[in-house]
Write a protein that holds these residues in place. Structure first.
Motif, mmCIF file in Angstrom:
data_model
loop_
_atom_site.group_PDB
_atom_site.id
_atom_site.type_symbol
_atom_site.label_atom_id
_atom_site.label_comp_id
_atom_site.label_asym_id
_atom_site.label_seq_id
_atom_site.Cartn_x
_atom_site.Cartn_y
_atom_site.Cartn_z
ATOM 1 N N LYS A 133 38.535 51.977 36.146
ATOM 2 C CA LYS A 133 38.736 52.450 37.511
ATOM 3 C C LYS A 133 39.282 51.284 38.335
ATOM 4 O O LYS A 133 38.925 50.132 38.108
ATOM 5 C CB LYS A 133 37.413 52.916 38.116
ATOM 6 C CG LYS A 133 36.658 53.928 37.274
ATOM 7 C CD LYS A 133 37.045 55.336 37.629
ATOM 8 C CE LYS A 133 36.185 56.358 36.951
ATOM 9 N NZ LYS A 133 36.547 56.704 35.620
ATOM 10 N N MET A 134 40.124 51.585 39.308
ATOM 11 C CA MET A 134 40.710 50.529 40.136
ATOM 12 C C MET A 134 39.623 49.693 40.814
ATOM 13 O O MET A 134 39.785 48.495 40.976
ATOM 14 C CB MET A 134 41.640 51.135 41.185
ATOM 15 C CG MET A 134 42.858 51.808 40.602
ATOM 16 S SD MET A 134 44.018 50.658 39.893
ATOM 17 C CE MET A 134 44.985 50.290 41.321
ATOM 18 N N THR A 135 38.513 50.314 41.183
ATOM 19 C CA THR A 135 37.439 49.593 41.863
ATOM 20 C C THR A 135 36.717 48.610 40.940
ATOM 21 O O THR A 135 35.982 47.760 41.414
ATOM 22 C CB THR A 135 36.419 50.579 42.453
ATOM 23 O OG1 THR A 135 35.936 51.433 41.419
ATOM 24 C CG2 THR A 135 37.049 51.408 43.558
ATOM 25 N N GLN A 136 36.938 48.729 39.609
ATOM 26 C CA GLN A 136 36.305 47.816 38.648
ATOM 27 C C GLN A 136 37.128 46.554 38.418
ATOM 28 O O GLN A 136 36.668 45.636 37.754
ATOM 29 C CB GLN A 136 36.147 48.498 37.285
ATOM 30 C CG GLN A 136 35.207 49.658 37.251
ATOM 31 C CD GLN A 136 35.249 50.329 35.889
ATOM 32 O OE1 GLN A 136 36.312 50.669 35.392
ATOM 33 N NE2 GLN A 136 34.084 50.512 35.290
ATOM 34 N N LEU A 137 38.336 46.526 38.926
ATOM 35 C CA LEU A 137 39.271 45.451 38.618
ATOM 36 C C LEU A 137 39.194 44.354 39.675
ATOM 37 O O LEU A 137 39.764 44.472 40.749
ATOM 38 C CB LEU A 137 40.680 46.022 38.502
ATOM 39 C CG LEU A 137 40.810 47.197 37.528
ATOM 40 C CD1 LEU A 137 42.207 47.777 37.566
ATOM 41 C CD2 LEU A 137 40.419 46.788 36.120
ATOM 42 N N HIS A 138 38.459 43.276 39.338
ATOM 43 C CA HIS A 138 38.198 42.196 40.291
ATOM 44 C C HIS A 138 38.678 40.858 39.778
ATOM 45 O O HIS A 138 38.581 40.589 38.599
ATOM 46 C CB HIS A 138 36.705 42.110 40.578
ATOM 47 C CG HIS A 138 36.173 43.301 41.298
ATOM 48 N ND1 HIS A 138 36.400 43.532 42.627
ATOM 49 C CD2 HIS A 138 35.442 44.350 40.864
ATOM 50 C CE1 HIS A 138 35.818 44.664 42.979
ATOM 51 N NE2 HIS A 138 35.235 45.179 41.923
ATOM 52 N N PRO A 139 39.142 40.003 40.669
ATOM 53 C CA PRO A 139 39.538 40.285 42.041
ATOM 54 C C PRO A 139 40.875 41.030 42.059
ATOM 55 O O PRO A 139 41.782 40.690 41.294
ATOM 56 C CB PRO A 139 39.652 38.909 42.686
ATOM 57 C CG PRO A 139 39.971 37.990 41.558
ATOM 58 C CD PRO A 139 39.326 38.580 40.329
ATOM 59 N N PRO A 140 41.008 42.053 42.897
ATOM 60 C CA PRO A 140 42.222 42.882 42.884
ATOM 61 C C PRO A 140 43.504 42.116 43.187
ATOM 62 O O PRO A 140 44.580 42.527 42.777
ATOM 63 C CB PRO A 140 41.942 43.956 43.933
ATOM 64 C CG PRO A 140 40.829 43.436 44.765
ATOM 65 C CD PRO A 140 40.049 42.493 43.900
ATOM 66 N N SER A 141 43.400 40.987 43.861
ATOM 67 C CA SER A 141 44.590 40.193 44.180
ATOM 68 C C SER A 141 45.082 39.383 42.983
ATOM 69 O O SER A 141 46.147 38.766 43.045
ATOM 70 C CB SER A 141 44.301 39.248 45.341
ATOM 71 O OG SER A 141 43.285 38.331 44.975
ATOM 72 N N GLN A 142 44.330 39.388 41.865
ATOM 73 C CA GLN A 142 44.729 38.615 40.685
ATOM 74 C C GLN A 142 44.860 39.458 39.419
ATOM 75 O O GLN A 142 45.416 38.992 38.426
ATOM 76 C CB GLN A 142 43.729 37.479 40.445
ATOM 77 C CG GLN A 142 43.768 36.442 41.546
ATOM 78 C CD GLN A 142 42.703 35.390 41.364
ATOM 79 O OE1 GLN A 142 41.643 35.637 40.799
ATOM 80 N NE2 GLN A 142 42.985 34.196 41.856
ATOM 81 N N VAL A 143 44.343 40.690 39.420
ATOM 82 C CA VAL A 143 44.432 41.539 38.227
ATOM 83 C C VAL A 143 45.809 42.203 38.193
ATOM 84 O O VAL A 143 46.231 42.861 39.139
ATOM 85 C CB VAL A 143 43.314 42.599 38.192
ATOM 86 C CG1 VAL A 143 43.477 43.520 36.993
ATOM 87 C CG2 VAL A 143 41.945 41.921 38.152
#
Length: 180
Positions: free
Chosen positions: A86-96
């Motif tokens: 899920k997009m919300t699982q992808l951390h940090p979003p600015s680097q994935v």
């Protein structure tokens, strides 16, 4: 825009051509060249497209070889180790990394590079297929929606561990970590 498979169907039926180099279309880089891959791993037709196998919609029994030309593709490592990410699982979003600009031609990088012979006719990509056509680099779309340019050599830096190509300070390919 039509789904890509519909555009492929129209092209195969002799209608509107599938977008290729020189076209101003969503998945086509305006400065790319025709598809040119490794003869041992890539199938290319005479018009400059990659030829790729696709499975038809349910009941998934028909497989067809189709012309394909995509310069911007999904990060292949997102679903390799995460089940149903899920997009919300992808951390940090600015680097994935969400999408990557992939090479469309072998000549974008030196033939001495370890990634030189990697299959380019794919619908997904990673650091091994990263573009080199824009002043020695390419663009990456991150989960937070921003796009940034990187040099090819910057993305190819040696991993921190033998199987960890994540650049934790700039580009995370596999948010689950190095076990891929």
């Amino acid at each position: 825009s039509k789904p890509y498979s519909d555009i492929q169907d129209c092209d195969a039926a002799g209608g509107e051509l599938l977008p290729i180099e020189g076209y101003n279309r969503l998945l086509v880089c305006p400065s790319t060249s025709q598809a040119n891959g490794d003869a041992g791993s890539d199938t290319i037709d005479g018009a400059g497209y990659f030829m790729m196998y696709f499975t038809a919609a349910p009941p998934y029994k028909t497989v067809s070889l189709r012309r394909t030309f995509m310069c911007y593709v999904l990060n292949s490592k997102l679903n390799q180790t995460l089940t149903d990410p899920k997009m919300t699982q992808l951390h940090p979003p600015s680097q994935v990394v969400l999408m990557v600009e992939k090479r469309m031609s072998l000549g974008e990088i030196p033939n001495t590079d370890a990634s030189y012979g990697k299959t380019l006719g794919r619908l997904k990509g990673d650091w091994q297929r990263f573009a080199g056509r824009h002043k020695g680099g390419g663009n990456i779309l991150f989960v937070d929606g921003h796009v940034d340019w990187f040099s090819y050599s910057e993305i190819q830096k040696a991993p921190k561990a033998p199987t960890d190509y994540n650049r934790y300070d700039r580009a995370i390919w596999n948010p689950a970590g190095p076990a891929f």
